[in-house]
Design a protein around this motif. Structure first.
Motif, PDB file in Angstrom:
ATOM      1  N   LYS A   1      22.728 -46.099   1.501  1.00  0.00           N
ATOM      2  CA  LYS A   1      23.701 -46.753   2.379  1.00  0.00           C
ATOM      3  C   LYS A   1      23.685 -48.266   2.162  1.00  0.00           C
ATOM      4  CE  LYS A   1      25.274 -47.021   7.134  1.00  0.00           C
ATOM      5  NZ  LYS A   1      25.079 -46.583   8.500  1.00  0.00           N
ATOM      6  N   THR A   2      22.508 -48.840   2.041  1.00  0.00           N
ATOM      7  CA  THR A   2      22.377 -50.283   1.866  1.00  0.00           C
ATOM      8  C   THR A   2      23.051 -50.760   0.589  1.00  0.00           C
ATOM      9  OG1 THR A   2      20.301 -50.296   3.084  1.00  0.00           O
ATOM     10  CG2 THR A   2      20.712 -52.163   1.643  1.00  0.00           C
TER      11      THR A   2
ATOM     12  N   ASP B   1      17.111 -39.223   1.053  1.00  0.00           N
ATOM     13  CA  ASP B   1      17.794 -38.737   2.250  1.00  0.00           C
ATOM     14  C   ASP B   1      16.807 -38.701   3.409  1.00  0.00           C
ATOM     15  OD1 ASP B   1      19.805 -37.719   3.876  1.00  0.00           O
ATOM     16  OD2 ASP B   1      19.384 -35.644   3.304  1.00  0.00           O
ATOM     17  N   VAL B   2      16.383 -39.897   3.829  1.00  0.00           N
ATOM     18  CA  VAL B   2      15.379 -40.007   4.881  1.00  0.00           C
ATOM     19  C   VAL B   2      16.037 -40.306   6.216  1.00  0.00           C
ATOM     20  CG1 VAL B   2      13.569 -40.682   3.268  1.00  0.00           C
ATOM     21  CG2 VAL B   2      14.986 -42.435   4.312  1.00  0.00           C
ATOM     22  N   LYS B   3      15.308 -40.066   7.282  1.00  0.00           N
ATOM     23  CA  LYS B   3      15.853 -40.226   8.633  1.00  0.00           C
ATOM     24  C   LYS B   3      15.405 -41.519   9.311  1.00  0.00           C
ATOM     25  CE  LYS B   3      17.670 -36.217   8.135  1.00  0.00           C
ATOM     26  NZ  LYS B   3      18.673 -36.276   7.104  1.00  0.00           N
TER      27      LYS B   3
ATOM     28  N   PRO C   1      21.846 -49.983  -8.197  1.00  0.00           N
ATOM     29  CA  PRO C   1      22.408 -48.656  -8.398  1.00  0.00           C
ATOM     30  C   PRO C   1      22.543 -48.376  -9.895  1.00  0.00           C
ATOM     31  CG  PRO C   1      24.179 -50.185  -7.968  1.00  0.00           C
ATOM     32  CD  PRO C   1      22.896 -50.971  -7.909  1.00  0.00           C
ATOM     33  N   VAL C   2      22.087 -47.206 -10.321  1.00  0.00           N
ATOM     34  CA  VAL C   2      22.201 -46.837 -11.728  1.00  0.00           C
ATOM     35  C   VAL C   2      22.849 -45.453 -11.806  1.00  0.00           C
ATOM     36  CG1 VAL C   2      20.945 -46.353 -13.866  1.00  0.00           C
ATOM     37  CG2 VAL C   2      20.139 -48.165 -12.339  1.00  0.00           C
TER      38      VAL C   2
ATOM     39  N   THR D   1      21.996 -43.220  -8.656  1.00  0.00           N
ATOM     40  CA  THR D   1      20.739 -43.204  -7.925  1.00  0.00           C
ATOM     41  C   THR D   1      20.276 -44.645  -7.760  1.00  0.00           C
ATOM     42  OG1 THR D   1      18.571 -42.165  -7.710  1.00  0.00           O
ATOM     43  CG2 THR D   1      19.165 -42.989  -9.906  1.00  0.00           C
ATOM     44  N   VAL D   2      19.280 -44.841  -6.921  1.00  0.00           N
ATOM     45  CA  VAL D   2      18.732 -46.168  -6.669  1.00  0.00           C
ATOM     46  C   VAL D   2      17.509 -46.371  -7.555  1.00  0.00           C
ATOM     47  CG1 VAL D   2      17.648 -47.670  -4.943  1.00  0.00           C
ATOM     48  CG2 VAL D   2      19.527 -46.155  -4.281  1.00  0.00           C
TER      49      VAL D   2
END
Length: 119
Positions: free
Chosen positions: A56-57, A47-49, A10-11, A65-66
């Protein structure tokens, strides 16, 4: 067989510019010591399904952001050799001593991987 080190971290978005600068310098060090490829990428479509999302992980917080990173090596043996040289490189030591990293190191995910498909 080629080998990959992979990172997910995470940054804070406000730190992406400084993170990119550090990553560019680190990538040059890894490449000079024998890494075949060095990739850093910031999250864009998170934001994928399907499945469990990266946010979340990694327990993404507001304003973060990741970033995913991959370093490609000739083999695991070569990876161990290259990483040992990188960790002894004075440029890396200098970067580490400059103060806190621009991301939460405790939430970084890391591992080494054997390639399953290499096209």
């Amino acid at each position: 067989m080629r080998y990959v080190d992979g990172f997910v971290l995470p940054v804070p978005k406000k730190n992406l510019k400084i993170y990119r600068s550090i990553a560019q310098k680190a990538g040059k060090v890894w490449r000079e010591h024998g890494a075949l490829q060095y990739i850093e990428a910031a999250g864009d479509d998170l934001d994928v399904k399907l499945g469990v999302t990266f946010p979340k992980t990694i327990k993404l917080k507001p304003g973060e952001t990741v970033v995913i990173s991959f370093i490609l090596f000739k083999s695991r043996t070569d990876r161990d050799r290259v990483n040992a040289k990188v960790m002894k490189d004075p440029r890396m030591k200098k970067m580490m001593e400059k103060g806190p990293m621009p991301f939460d190191v405790k939430r970084m995910v890391y591992g080494g991987f054997k390639l399953l498909v290499d096209l």
